[in-house]
Design a protein around this motif. Structure first.
Motif, PDB file in Angstrom:
ATOM      1  N   VAL A 138       2.308  -7.945   7.599  1.00 10.94           N
ATOM      2  CA  VAL A 138       0.899  -8.175   7.272  1.00 10.94           C
ATOM      3  C   VAL A 138       0.122  -8.568   8.527  1.00 10.94           C
ATOM      4  O   VAL A 138      -0.992  -8.074   8.775  1.00 10.94           O
ATOM      5  CB  VAL A 138       0.770  -9.259   6.188  1.00 10.94           C
ATOM      6  CG1 VAL A 138      -0.682  -9.709   6.040  1.00 10.94           C
ATOM      7  CG2 VAL A 138       1.302  -8.748   4.857  1.00 10.94           C
ATOM      8  N   ALA A 139       0.710  -9.442   9.354  1.00  9.94           N
ATOM      9  CA  ALA A 139       0.040  -9.872  10.582  1.00  9.94           C
ATOM     10  C   ALA A 139      -0.170  -8.691  11.530  1.00  9.94           C
ATOM     11  O   ALA A 139      -1.227  -8.575  12.167  1.00  9.94           O
ATOM     12  CB  ALA A 139       0.865 -10.965  11.268  1.00  9.94           C
ATOM     13  N   ARG A 140       0.811  -7.795  11.635  1.00  9.61           N
ATOM     14  CA  ARG A 140       0.666  -6.631  12.512  1.00  9.61           C
ATOM     15  C   ARG A 140      -0.391  -5.658  11.993  1.00  9.61           C
ATOM     16  O   ARG A 140      -1.183  -5.117  12.757  1.00  9.61           O
ATOM     17  CB  ARG A 140       2.011  -5.917  12.677  1.00  9.61           C
ATOM     18  CG  ARG A 140       3.028  -6.681  13.510  1.00  9.61           C
ATOM     19  CD  ARG A 140       4.149  -5.773  13.971  1.00  9.61           C
ATOM     20  NE  ARG A 140       4.906  -5.237  12.839  1.00  9.61           N
ATOM     21  CZ  ARG A 140       5.962  -5.833  12.302  1.00  9.61           C
ATOM     22  NH1 ARG A 140       6.390  -6.990  12.805  1.00  9.61           N
ATOM     23  NH2 ARG A 140       6.600  -5.280  11.295  1.00  9.61           N
ATOM     24  N   LEU A 141      -0.386  -5.446  10.679  1.00 14.76           N
ATOM     25  CA  LEU A 141      -1.355  -4.523  10.110  1.00 14.76           C
ATOM     26  C   LEU A 141      -2.780  -5.034  10.272  1.00 14.76           C
ATOM     27  O   LEU A 141      -3.721  -4.244  10.438  1.00 14.76           O
ATOM     28  CB  LEU A 141      -1.048  -4.285   8.628  1.00 14.76           C
ATOM     29  CG  LEU A 141       0.225  -3.497   8.315  1.00 14.76           C
ATOM     30  CD1 LEU A 141       0.443  -3.414   6.813  1.00 14.76           C
ATOM     31  CD2 LEU A 141       0.160  -2.102   8.914  1.00 14.76           C
ATOM     32  N   ARG A 142      -2.972  -6.326  10.217  1.00 17.14           N
ATOM     33  CA  ARG A 142      -4.306  -6.897  10.392  1.00 17.14           C
ATOM     34  C   ARG A 142      -4.847  -6.642  11.794  1.00 17.14           C
ATOM     35  O   ARG A 142      -6.064  -6.649  12.009  1.00 17.14           O
ATOM     36  CB  ARG A 142      -4.275  -8.395  10.102  1.00 17.14           C
ATOM     37  CG  ARG A 142      -4.154  -8.726   8.619  1.00 17.14           C
ATOM     38  CD  ARG A 142      -3.977 -10.207   8.386  1.00 17.14           C
ATOM     39  NE  ARG A 142      -3.955 -10.525   6.954  1.00 17.14           N
ATOM     40  CZ  ARG A 142      -3.645 -11.711   6.450  1.00 17.14           C
ATOM     41  NH1 ARG A 142      -3.337 -12.727   7.271  1.00 17.14           N
ATOM     42  NH2 ARG A 142      -3.647 -11.901   5.145  1.00 17.14           N
ATOM     43  N   GLU A 143      -3.947  -6.428  12.754  1.00 12.43           N
ATOM     44  CA  GLU A 143      -4.363  -6.150  14.124  1.00 12.43           C
ATOM     45  C   GLU A 143      -4.418  -4.657  14.419  1.00 12.43           C
ATOM     46  O   GLU A 143      -4.866  -4.244  15.496  1.00 12.43           O
ATOM     47  CB  GLU A 143      -3.405  -6.829  15.106  1.00 12.43           C
ATOM     48  CG  GLU A 143      -3.387  -8.353  14.987  1.00 12.43           C
ATOM     49  CD  GLU A 143      -2.345  -8.988  15.897  1.00 12.43           C
ATOM     50  OE1 GLU A 143      -1.597  -8.208  16.546  1.00 12.43           O
ATOM     51  OE2 GLU A 143      -2.275 -10.227  15.965  1.00 12.43           O
ATOM     52  N   ASP A 144      -3.988  -3.851  13.468  1.00 10.63           N
ATOM     53  CA  ASP A 144      -3.970  -2.407  13.649  1.00 10.63           C
ATOM     54  C   ASP A 144      -5.368  -1.832  13.425  1.00 10.63           C
ATOM     55  O   ASP A 144      -6.050  -2.176  12.458  1.00 10.63           O
ATOM     56  CB  ASP A 144      -2.982  -1.780  12.666  1.00 10.63           C
ATOM     57  CG  ASP A 144      -2.663  -0.333  13.001  1.00 10.63           C
ATOM     58  OD1 ASP A 144      -3.607   0.439  13.250  1.00 10.63           O
ATOM     59  OD2 ASP A 144      -1.468   0.029  13.007  1.00 10.63           O
TER      60      ASP A 144
ATOM     61  N   PHE B  43      -6.353  -0.288  10.057  1.00 10.44           N
ATOM     62  CA  PHE B  43      -6.626  -1.183   8.931  1.00 10.44           C
ATOM     63  C   PHE B  43      -7.742  -2.172   9.253  1.00 10.44           C
ATOM     64  O   PHE B  43      -7.897  -3.178   8.561  1.00 10.44           O
ATOM     65  CB  PHE B  43      -5.354  -1.948   8.551  1.00 10.44           C
ATOM     66  CG  PHE B  43      -4.298  -1.099   7.907  1.00 10.44           C
ATOM     67  CD1 PHE B  43      -4.184  -1.026   6.530  1.00 10.44           C
ATOM     68  CD2 PHE B  43      -3.424  -0.357   8.689  1.00 10.44           C
ATOM     69  CE1 PHE B  43      -3.219  -0.238   5.933  1.00 10.44           C
ATOM     70  CE2 PHE B  43      -2.446   0.437   8.102  1.00 10.44           C
ATOM     71  CZ  PHE B  43      -2.346   0.506   6.720  1.00 10.44           C
ATOM     72  N   ALA B  44      -8.523  -1.861  10.286  1.00 14.34           N
ATOM     73  CA  ALA B  44      -9.560  -2.802  10.716  1.00 14.34           C
ATOM     74  C   ALA B  44     -10.648  -2.978   9.667  1.00 14.34           C
ATOM     75  O   ALA B  44     -11.258  -4.054   9.577  1.00 14.34           O
ATOM     76  CB  ALA B  44     -10.173  -2.329  12.035  1.00 14.34           C
ATOM     77  N   ASP B  45     -10.908  -1.949   8.870  1.00 12.15           N
ATOM     78  CA  ASP B  45     -12.007  -2.016   7.907  1.00 12.15           C
ATOM     79  C   ASP B  45     -11.558  -2.373   6.494  1.00 12.15           C
ATOM     80  O   ASP B  45     -12.347  -2.293   5.548  1.00 12.15           O
ATOM     81  CB  ASP B  45     -12.753  -0.683   7.871  1.00 12.15           C
ATOM     82  CG  ASP B  45     -11.829   0.481   7.557  1.00 12.15           C
ATOM     83  OD1 ASP B  45     -10.602   0.315   7.680  1.00 12.15           O
ATOM     84  OD2 ASP B  45     -12.332   1.570   7.188  1.00 12.15           O
ATOM     85  N   VAL B  46     -10.298  -2.779   6.324  1.00  7.00           N
ATOM     86  CA  VAL B  46      -9.805  -3.180   5.004  1.00  7.00           C
ATOM     87  C   VAL B  46      -9.080  -4.517   5.122  1.00  7.00           C
ATOM     88  O   VAL B  46      -8.680  -4.923   6.213  1.00  7.00           O
ATOM     89  CB  VAL B  46      -8.847  -2.121   4.399  1.00  7.00           C
ATOM     90  CG1 VAL B  46      -9.577  -0.833   4.119  1.00  7.00           C
ATOM     91  CG2 VAL B  46      -7.645  -1.897   5.303  1.00  7.00           C
ATOM     92  N   ARG B  47      -8.944  -5.182   3.988  1.00  9.82           N
ATOM     93  CA  ARG B  47      -8.284  -6.487   3.972  1.00  9.82           C
ATOM     94  C   ARG B  47      -6.808  -6.294   3.621  1.00  9.82           C
ATOM     95  O   ARG B  47      -6.479  -5.711   2.580  1.00  9.82           O
ATOM     96  CB  ARG B  47      -8.942  -7.409   2.949  1.00  9.82           C
ATOM     97  CG  ARG B  47      -8.404  -8.830   2.955  1.00  9.82           C
ATOM     98  CD  ARG B  47      -9.333  -9.742   2.171  1.00  9.82           C
ATOM     99  NE  ARG B  47      -8.850 -11.108   2.177  1.00  9.82           N
ATOM    100  CZ  ARG B  47      -8.210 -11.687   1.179  1.00  9.82           C
ATOM    101  NH1 ARG B  47      -7.998 -10.986   0.061  1.00  9.82           N
ATOM    102  NH2 ARG B  47      -7.818 -12.933   1.247  1.00  9.82           N
TER     103      ARG B  47
END
Length: 489
Positions: A300-306, A309-313
């Motif tokens: 989850v932490a990696r995807l939040r920085e990807d 996935f910048a425009d989604v929660r």
């Protein structure tokens, strides 16, 4: 000429028979366009915004806020030709003759029903629908009509000084006189009677003496009366709770302020009925699993920085949803329903993934349509849209229709787990608990890991213990090691 169109309450979806008027967005005299939102209604399933089917000017709002109306009942009248020429009106001579004839025939004074009927349609002419409502329009003591229709009663004011010879003004005088007794009875207790010490105590307590019921001789307020009233007021304050959701305001408070009774209706009523039916129709079995989700939290932490996935929660719930979809793909027989009418098991070849959402109006379960076809990012977009819709309270019946399997995120409330009740018509529901850092045996050593608890309730008519356990185990495997998703997906 003006054209009046009645908008009847439509069926908002799935054969609903009634709805409650929640809020009007227009008022009489407003100009509306086709498809402009004009009213919010609450059905047994959701809050729905109704658009106007007509363009024109609002002439009547027939149903007040808070009223429950059957489908097909008119709720608003719109003049779709407000700029049209008015219907031809009779000349003044004919109108005066008609009024006089009505009075002579014993039909009432000249200021009775006939002028009031005309006043209802000021500037619009006479139509059949309006005339059907005229009998309800006149009210005692109502203001005199104005505009073109007022010409009929306007002919009578001159004889007003001589009531005996002019019947028209007499009833107006008679109508206004009953107000006098009301004025006499109003000041029953102008000021409470009390001794100076009691008045000082009332000021110290912040109590209005006029609101205290006196029991002393001669109607005097005693110290005991004042203290009893103050204690009762304190009880009311202690028994009052925040009403952010507005549910208390819908009920009736008891005399002592210790209870509020709120009618069960709409979404909450439907939820109660569905849960009772589910709990006592489908035999529930729940299996539990405690899972180390440390790797999921890192993902989850990696995807939040990807950037993708910048425009989604991105949340752990997103990974749990994907894990459930993968488990359903491996065990499709859990994605089914029991048809009691035909005594058949219906296996669904699609997944409409429901998300249980608690709203001020009750529990709703909208679903992401065809979630089995979505990648992780598309699933995140669908989850965000569904969550926003649920929070706004405007979930449509279509959003909640045809769900096949559900997830309830009890962890968002800090709850570890529970035994969720099945959404009617579905065979399984997953409860996703709170994620906590706690000691865990990892590779033979005690480490601090991120741990959560899962609970899967199933309909035991469709899902036996083995199938339920296998599905829950597969969900847990993906959460423990998200790489399984690459292999199974």
């Amino acid at each position: 000429m003006p054209t009046f169109e009645s908008f009847r309450l439509p069926d908002a979806g799935e054969g609903l028979t009634e709805a409650e008027i929640v809020e009007w967005h227009v008022a009489v005299g407003d100009t509306v366009a086709v498809n402009q939102p004009i009213v919010d209604i609450e059905t047994a399933k959701s809050l729905v915004e109704l658009p106007s089917p007509y363009a024109g000017v609002v002439t009547q709002i027939l149903v007040e806020v808070g009223t429950t109306v059957d489908v097909g009942v008119p709720i608003i009248v719109i003049d779709t030709d407000p700029g049209g020429a008015a219907a031809p009106a009779p000349d003044a001579g004919q109108a005066s003759a008609a009024v006089a004839a009505d009075a002579d025939a014993g039909g009432g004074p000249a200021t009775g029903e006939a002028p009031a009927k005309e006043a209802v349609l000021v500037g619009y002419g006479v139509g059949e629908q309006a005339s059907a409502r005229r009998a309800r329009a006149p009210q005692p003591g109502s203001a005199a009509p104005s505009g073109p229709a007022a010409t009929i009663p306007a002919a009578a004011p001159a004889p007003a000084p001589a009531p005996t010879s002019a019947p028209s003004p007499a009833p107006r005088a008679a109508v206004s006189t009953p107000a006098a007794p009301a004025a006499v009875t109003e000041p029953q207790r102008a000021h409470a009677l009390a001794k100076p010490p009691v008045r000082k105590l009332a000021r110290d307590l912040g109590v209005d003496l006029d609101s205290v019921n006196p029991t002393g001789p001669g109607g005097i307020v005693t110290r005991e009366d004042l203290l009893a009233y103050s204690n009762n007021a304190q009880v009311r304050a202690l028994a009052t709770y925040p009403d952010d959701a507005g549910w208390l305001s819908q009920g009736v408070v008891s005399a002592d302020g210790r209870q509020t009774r709120v009618p069960v209706k709409s979404v909450r009523k439907r939820t109660a009925e569905a849960m009772v039916t589910s709990a006592f129709t489908a035999p529930h079995v729940t299996v539990f699993h405690t899972v180390d989700v440390t790797k999921t939290m890192k993902l989850v932490a990696r995807l939040r920085e990807d950037r993708e996935f910048a425009d989604v929660r991105v949340t752990p719930l997103l990974i749990a949803l994907k894990a459930l979809l993968l488990a359903v793909d491996r065990h499709p027989e859990i994605n089914a329903s029991w048809d009691d009418a035909t005594q058949e098991i219906v296996y669904k070849h699609y997944v409409n993934l429901g998300i249980a959402a608690a709203t001020p109006r009750g529990l709703v379960v909208p679903n992401i349509k065809d979630a089995h076809r979505l990648g992780l990012k598309e699933l995140a977009v669908g989850l965000a849209a569904l969550t926003a819709t649920a929070r706004s309270g405007r979930v449509s019946p279509t959003d909640m229709a045809d769900g096949t399997i559900t997830v309830t995120n009890v962890g968002v409330f800090g709850i570890d787990t529970g035994t969720p009740i099945l959404n009617p018509g579905e065979a399984a529901i997953l409860a996703f608990g709170a994620i906590r850092d706690q000691p865990w045996v990892h590779k033979g050593k005690i480490r601090i890991r991120s741990v959560t608890q899962l609970a899967l309730s199933v309909d035991h008519r469709l899902v036996d213990g083995e199938l339920g356990a296998r599905v829950l185990a597969d969900i847990a495997k993906v959460l423990m090691e998200p790489a399984h998703g690459l292999v199974w997906g």
